[in-house]
Design an enzyme around this catalytic site. Structure first.
Site, PDB file in Angstrom:
ATOM      1  N   TRP A 107       0.832  -1.209   0.000  1.00 22.96           N
ATOM      2  CA  TRP A 107       0.000   0.000   0.000  1.00 22.96           C
ATOM      3  C   TRP A 107       0.857   1.246   0.000  1.00 22.96           C
ATOM      4  O   TRP A 107       0.550   2.218  -0.687  1.00 22.96           O
ATOM      5  CB  TRP A 107      -0.963  -0.016   1.187  1.00 22.96           C
ATOM      6  CG  TRP A 107      -1.869  -1.214   1.140  1.00 22.96           C
ATOM      7  CD1 TRP A 107      -1.937  -2.222   2.060  1.00 22.96           C
ATOM      8  CD2 TRP A 107      -2.813  -1.550   0.109  1.00 22.96           C
ATOM      9  NE1 TRP A 107      -2.867  -3.157   1.654  1.00 22.96           N
ATOM     10  CE2 TRP A 107      -3.414  -2.778   0.477  1.00 22.96           C
ATOM     11  CE3 TRP A 107      -3.207  -0.940  -1.085  1.00 22.96           C
ATOM     12  CZ2 TRP A 107      -4.386  -3.400  -0.311  1.00 22.96           C
ATOM     13  CZ3 TRP A 107      -4.174  -1.565  -1.868  1.00 22.96           C
ATOM     14  CH2 TRP A 107      -4.752  -2.771  -1.478  1.00 22.96           C
ATOM     15  N   ASP A 174      -1.520   6.836   6.285  1.00 23.02           N
ATOM     16  CA  ASP A 174      -2.544   5.863   5.888  1.00 23.02           C
ATOM     17  C   ASP A 174      -2.711   4.901   7.063  1.00 23.02           C
ATOM     18  O   ASP A 174      -1.867   4.064   7.314  1.00 23.02           O
ATOM     19  CB  ASP A 174      -2.083   5.127   4.619  1.00 23.02           C
ATOM     20  CG  ASP A 174      -3.015   3.972   4.238  1.00 23.02           C
ATOM     21  OD1 ASP A 174      -4.059   3.791   4.901  1.00 23.02           O
ATOM     22  OD2 ASP A 174      -2.679   3.248   3.278  1.00 23.02           O
ATOM     23  N   LYS A 198     -11.458  -2.070   7.243  1.00 28.44           N
ATOM     24  CA  LYS A 198     -10.549  -2.886   8.049  1.00 28.44           C
ATOM     25  C   LYS A 198     -10.887  -2.808   9.541  1.00 28.44           C
ATOM     26  O   LYS A 198     -10.696  -3.753  10.265  1.00 28.44           O
ATOM     27  CB  LYS A 198      -9.085  -2.468   7.841  1.00 28.44           C
ATOM     28  CG  LYS A 198      -8.656  -2.356   6.388  1.00 28.44           C
ATOM     29  CD  LYS A 198      -8.262  -3.679   5.768  1.00 28.44           C
ATOM     30  CE  LYS A 198      -8.113  -3.634   4.260  1.00 28.44           C
ATOM     31  NZ  LYS A 198      -7.270  -2.578   3.726  1.00 28.44           N
TER      32      LYS A 198
HETATM   33  C1  LIG Z   1      -6.665  -2.173   2.314  1.00 32.91           C
HETATM   34  C2  LIG Z   1      -5.699  -1.055   2.394  1.00 32.91           C
HETATM   35  C3  LIG Z   1      -5.657  -0.019   1.426  1.00 32.91           C
HETATM   36  C4  LIG Z   1      -6.548  -0.014   0.208  1.00 32.91           C
HETATM   37  O1  LIG Z   1      -7.812   0.346   0.514  1.00 32.91           O
HETATM   38  P1  LIG Z   1      -8.954   0.473  -0.606  1.00 32.91           P
HETATM   39  O2  LIG Z   1     -10.102   0.967   0.204  1.00 32.91           O
HETATM   40  O3  LIG Z   1      -9.147  -0.883  -1.201  1.00 32.91           O
HETATM   41  O4  LIG Z   1      -8.503   1.449  -1.624  1.00 32.91           O
HETATM   42  C5  LIG Z   1      -4.763   1.001   1.618  1.00 32.91           C
HETATM   43  N1  LIG Z   1      -3.933   1.026   2.671  1.00 32.91           N
HETATM   44  C6  LIG Z   1      -3.917   0.045   3.596  1.00 32.91           C
HETATM   45  C7  LIG Z   1      -2.978   0.128   4.744  1.00 32.91           C
HETATM   46  C8  LIG Z   1      -4.810  -1.011   3.493  1.00 32.91           C
HETATM   47  O5  LIG Z   1      -4.810  -1.982   4.421  1.00 32.91           O
END
Ligand SMILES: *Cc1c(COP(=O)(O)O)cnc(C)c1O
Length: 362
Positions: A107, A174, A198
């Protein structure tokens, strides 16, 4: 309508993932009749009073749970955290300026790719040399960067920052896979963003929590849809927000509050992590795949000492009602995602299987 008895499944899905059962029940009810008004949450206007109240509550719960400073703002958008990868350089990198990134996994790499499209991007640290199995430390962030971006928890590789990097420039994080899993000092961040699916809710909403003082300084012409300030000024209602995902996120945050808030949740997460990593370390038939000090409390990863035994182990955990622990294809082995709503009983069920497997194959 039949009400099927819930099958006991221990859900280790990496995302979308487990949410509290009571949240599913409340959400199901709201689909049929939202707050007794005779209409479904799915068929009312996002500008109706009841939904405006949902949005306001969701925004205030984000700030309350994380203890954000008053002037911070919250926006809910679609597009996933992946759209956030694009919005970050658009909103924080000056024209002719530069950004700094730490590369700790898939990511983070994707976020870097988006920044490179916008301008000069310095990768100040990377753990790619060892397949992202650790968190780089002691790196320097250039004081002339417009911002520094990192990924607090690496969902695929199973590493997590235990201490956040000190930065001379605004920090963007993020936090998709560990937001609300532990207390953070929000004032240290210009922006925290996270896909809901998540730890916060269903797929479809992404939360942005930010200090508005850092916005509007890039000299860039932005599409209104990519302009975080525009979305904030319009209270997340510039266009139709992902109403159901915001609603269920609100319910999940109310649940987090009921169970004692983020500090209490961190205690539960620590207990779950100690239980599982304890088994990985105690039983020689299992091996952790990451540096011990950087182990994620959300996504523990491990392999079998003898990979040939995978079919045997797989049959055993499936038999025990465990779901979703196969590792990501880039790591192999196993990943037991243990988000906030996963009860410790589910971790015990997995550990019991691991003990039994070790006894038979050790
Ligand atoms: C799952 C995830 C993403 C991607 O998220 P989307 O909503 O599918 O775009 C980005 N960063 C992290 C840390 C993730 O676990």
């Amino acid at each position: 309508m039949s009400t099927a008895t819930a099958v006991k499944v221990h859900n280790y899905s990496a995302g979308p993932c487990i949410l509290p059962r009571e949240v599913f029940e409340q959400a199901a009810q709201a689909v049929l009749d939202f707050e007794g008004g005779g209409l479904s949450i799915l068929e009312i206007s996002h500008r109706s009073k009841p939904f405006e109240a949902v949005m306001a509550k969701a925004q205030s719960l984000v700030k309350e749970l994380l203890g954000a400073p008053d002037h911070y703002q919250v926006v809910f958008l679609g597009g996933g955290a992946s759209m956030g990868f694009h919005m970050v350089p658009q909103n924080y990198m000056k024209v002719g300026g530069k950004s700094a990134y730490a590369n700790t996994g898939e990511w983070a790499s994707r976020a870097i790719k988006e920044s490179k499209l916008a301008g000069e991007t310095v990768v100040v640290a990377s753990s790619e040399d060892k397949n992202f199995s650790y968190i780089p430390k002691g790196f320097t962030i250039p004081a002339d960067a417009d911002y520094f971006h990192f990924t607090s928890n690496n969902t695929i590789f199973g590493t997590q920052y235990k201490q956040f990097p000190k930065s001379p420039v605004p920090v963007v994080c993020d936090m998709s896979s560990d937001i609300f899993s532990r207390p953070v000092n929000v004032a240290d961040f210009a922006l925290i963003y996270a896909g809901a699916q998540k730890n916060m809710g269903p797929a479809g909403a992404t939360v942005y929590l930010f200090d508005p003082n850092h916005l509007g300084k890039t000299g860039r012409k932005l599409s209104p849809m990519m302009d975080l300030k525009n979305h904030a000024d319009k209270e997340s209602m510039y266009n139709t927000p992902p109403v159901f995902a915001v609603y269920v996120s609100m319910l999940t945050m109310e649940w987090m509050k009921r169970v004692g808030g983020v500090a209490a949740i961190e205690k539960r997460n620590t207990a779950k992590a100690e239980l599982l990593y304890g088994a990985i370390d105690r039983l020689p038939v299992f091996k952790g795949t990451t540096a011990v000090e950087d182990r994620s409390h959300m996504n523990p990863t491990f392999v079998l000492a003898d990979a040939k035994l995978e079919p045997t182990f797989d049959a055993m955990w499936k038999e025990a009602g465990i779901s979703g622990i196969r590792g990501h294809r880039s790591v192999g082995g196993y990943r037991a995602s243990m988000y906030n709503a996963l009860p410790i009983e589910s971790v015990q069920a997995l550990v019991d299987v691991m003990e039994e497997f070790a006894k038979k194959n050790g």
